[in-house]
Write a protein that holds these residues in place. Structure first.
Motif, mmCIF file in Angstrom:
data_model
loop_
_atom_site.group_PDB
_atom_site.id
_atom_site.type_symbol
_atom_site.label_atom_id
_atom_site.label_comp_id
_atom_site.label_asym_id
_atom_site.label_seq_id
_atom_site.Cartn_x
_atom_site.Cartn_y
_atom_site.Cartn_z
ATOM 1 N N ALA A 40 0.840 -1.205 0.000
ATOM 2 C CA ALA A 40 0.000 0.000 0.000
ATOM 3 C C ALA A 40 0.870 1.248 0.000
ATOM 4 O O ALA A 40 0.596 2.215 -0.712
ATOM 5 N N ALA A 41 1.964 1.225 0.787
ATOM 6 C CA ALA A 41 2.847 2.392 0.873
ATOM 7 C C ALA A 41 3.506 2.658 -0.475
ATOM 8 O O ALA A 41 3.555 3.800 -0.943
ATOM 9 N N ILE A 42 3.989 1.581 -1.111
ATOM 10 C CA ILE A 42 4.646 1.752 -2.424
ATOM 11 C C ILE A 42 3.626 2.273 -3.436
ATOM 12 O O ILE A 42 3.886 3.196 -4.192
ATOM 13 N N GLY A 43 2.416 1.690 -3.385
ATOM 14 C CA GLY A 43 1.352 2.121 -4.297
ATOM 15 C C GLY A 43 1.016 3.581 -4.106
ATOM 16 O O GLY A 43 0.905 4.335 -5.065
ATOM 17 N N TYR A 44 0.930 3.997 -2.848
ATOM 18 C CA TYR A 44 0.602 5.395 -2.552
ATOM 19 C C TYR A 44 1.675 6.323 -3.103
ATOM 20 O O TYR A 44 1.392 7.308 -3.773
ATOM 21 N N ALA A 45 2.944 5.957 -2.818
ATOM 22 C CA ALA A 45 4.058 6.793 -3.276
ATOM 23 C C ALA A 45 4.049 6.889 -4.790
ATOM 24 O O ALA A 45 4.279 7.951 -5.361
ATOM 25 N N PHE A 46 3.733 5.752 -5.449
ATOM 26 C CA PHE A 46 3.738 5.721 -6.903
ATOM 27 C C PHE A 46 2.606 6.585 -7.457
ATOM 28 O O PHE A 46 2.814 7.438 -8.305
ATOM 29 N N LEU A 47 1.411 6.373 -6.901
ATOM 30 C CA LEU A 47 0.239 7.088 -7.426
ATOM 31 C C LEU A 47 0.332 8.586 -7.173
ATOM 32 O O LEU A 47 0.003 9.401 -8.015
ATOM 33 N N SER A 48 0.787 8.951 -5.971
ATOM 34 C CA SER A 48 0.799 10.378 -5.650
ATOM 35 C C SER A 48 2.127 11.011 -6.043
ATOM 36 O O SER A 48 2.337 12.195 -5.848
ATOM 37 N N ASN A 49 3.016 10.208 -6.630
ATOM 38 C CA ASN A 49 4.287 10.717 -7.140
ATOM 39 C C ASN A 49 5.061 11.496 -6.065
ATOM 40 O O ASN A 49 5.551 12.592 -6.303
ATOM 41 N N VAL A 50 5.127 10.944 -4.863
ATOM 42 C CA VAL A 50 5.826 11.608 -3.761
ATOM 43 C C VAL A 50 7.333 11.496 -3.977
ATOM 44 O O VAL A 50 7.861 10.400 -4.129
ATOM 45 N N ARG A 51 7.973 12.624 -4.029
ATOM 46 C CA ARG A 51 9.439 12.637 -4.100
ATOM 47 C C ARG A 51 9.962 13.270 -2.826
ATOM 48 O O ARG A 51 9.228 13.969 -2.115
ATOM 49 N N ALA A 52 11.267 13.058 -2.543
ATOM 50 C CA ALA A 52 11.834 13.543 -1.282
ATOM 51 C C ALA A 52 11.532 15.028 -1.078
ATOM 52 O O ALA A 52 11.067 15.433 -0.032
ATOM 53 N N GLY A 53 11.785 15.846 -2.082
ATOM 54 C CA GLY A 53 11.639 17.292 -1.951
ATOM 55 C C GLY A 53 10.205 17.759 -1.797
ATOM 56 O O GLY A 53 9.959 18.917 -1.508
ATOM 57 N N ASP A 54 9.246 16.856 -1.984
ATOM 58 C CA ASP A 54 7.842 17.239 -1.863
ATOM 59 C C ASP A 54 7.351 17.207 -0.424
ATOM 60 O O ASP A 54 6.241 17.638 -0.133
ATOM 61 N N GLU A 55 8.162 16.645 0.461
ATOM 62 C CA GLU A 55 7.704 16.474 1.840
ATOM 63 C C GLU A 55 7.560 17.814 2.545
ATOM 64 O O GLU A 55 8.447 18.659 2.467
#
Ligand code: HEC
Length: 166
Positions: free
Chosen positions: A15-30
């Motif tokens: 679920a975490a990997i899926g979320y990161a993939f779908l929402s395109n979370v990158r380090a600098g977006d935090e």
């Protein structure tokens, strides 16, 4: 029990990997942990307010249109919606030209966002810092405002050090 735990772990990790993939979370977006400030997209197309250097580092201060209006009309305090970005690079010697230093790799980005209600306890400013794209921790973030109140001059300039360089 072990199998259930394994299954649960796989589900959560997936679920975490899926979320990161779908929402395109990158380090600098935090977002910054205390103030919830993020790196504003497109800040590199903003106007340059000024440049600074400390030994080994070169810095550019970018201001959004609200910041620029306040700078150009010399109005204080900065209005809500003001955003200032400080982009810092390591300075490196240009070997072919003695005494010339140019910008090397980017080191960190610091952001200040004005929202007088949300950030009332810190002079109306919210702070955030990212080092190599990774958001700094809460302790570091708590150190921003105290230093931005360190002398009468900066206190009298709405907690902002940078003045506009024409
Ligand atoms: C030890 C003192 C000190 C600390 C701690 C500090 N700053 Fe600053 N900051 C300065 C000084 C001095 C300048 C102007 C000179 C420069 O850029 O080096 C500045 C400039 C800035 C600017 C450009 C606008 C302005 O005020 O001139 C931003 C944005 C900024 N800091 C954000 C931050 C953030 C975010 C943090 C915490 C992660 C932070 N600062 C921590 C001293 C500090």
């Amino acid at each position: 029990m072990k199998r259930i735990r394994g299954l649960l772990f796989s589900l959560i990790a997936g679920a975490a990997i899926g979320y990161a993939f779908l929402s395109n979370v990158r380090a600098g977006d935090e977002a910054s942990p205390v103030f919830g400030v993020t790196i504003p997209s497109g800040y590199r197309t903003w106007q340059l307010v000024s440049v600074h250097s400390t030994k080994g580092y070169l810095k550019a201060i970018w201001g959004n249109p609200t910041a620029l209006q306040a700078y150009l009309h010399k109005t204080l305090p900065f209005p809500d919606g003001t955003v200032l970005v400080k982009q810092t690079w390591r300075s490196v010697a240009l070997n072919s030209v003695p005494a010339a230093d140019i910008s090397g790799p980017q080191d960190h980005i610091q952001v200040m966002v004005k929202n007088s209600k949300k950030y009332a306890k810190t002079g109306g400013w919210g702070f955030g810092e990212w080092v190599n794209g990774v958001v700094s921790g809460a302790a570091r973030e708590q150190s921003c405002f105290p230093c931005h109140t360190q002398n009468a001059q900066v206190r009298g300039n709405d907690f902002v050090f940078t003045t506009y360089s024409p």
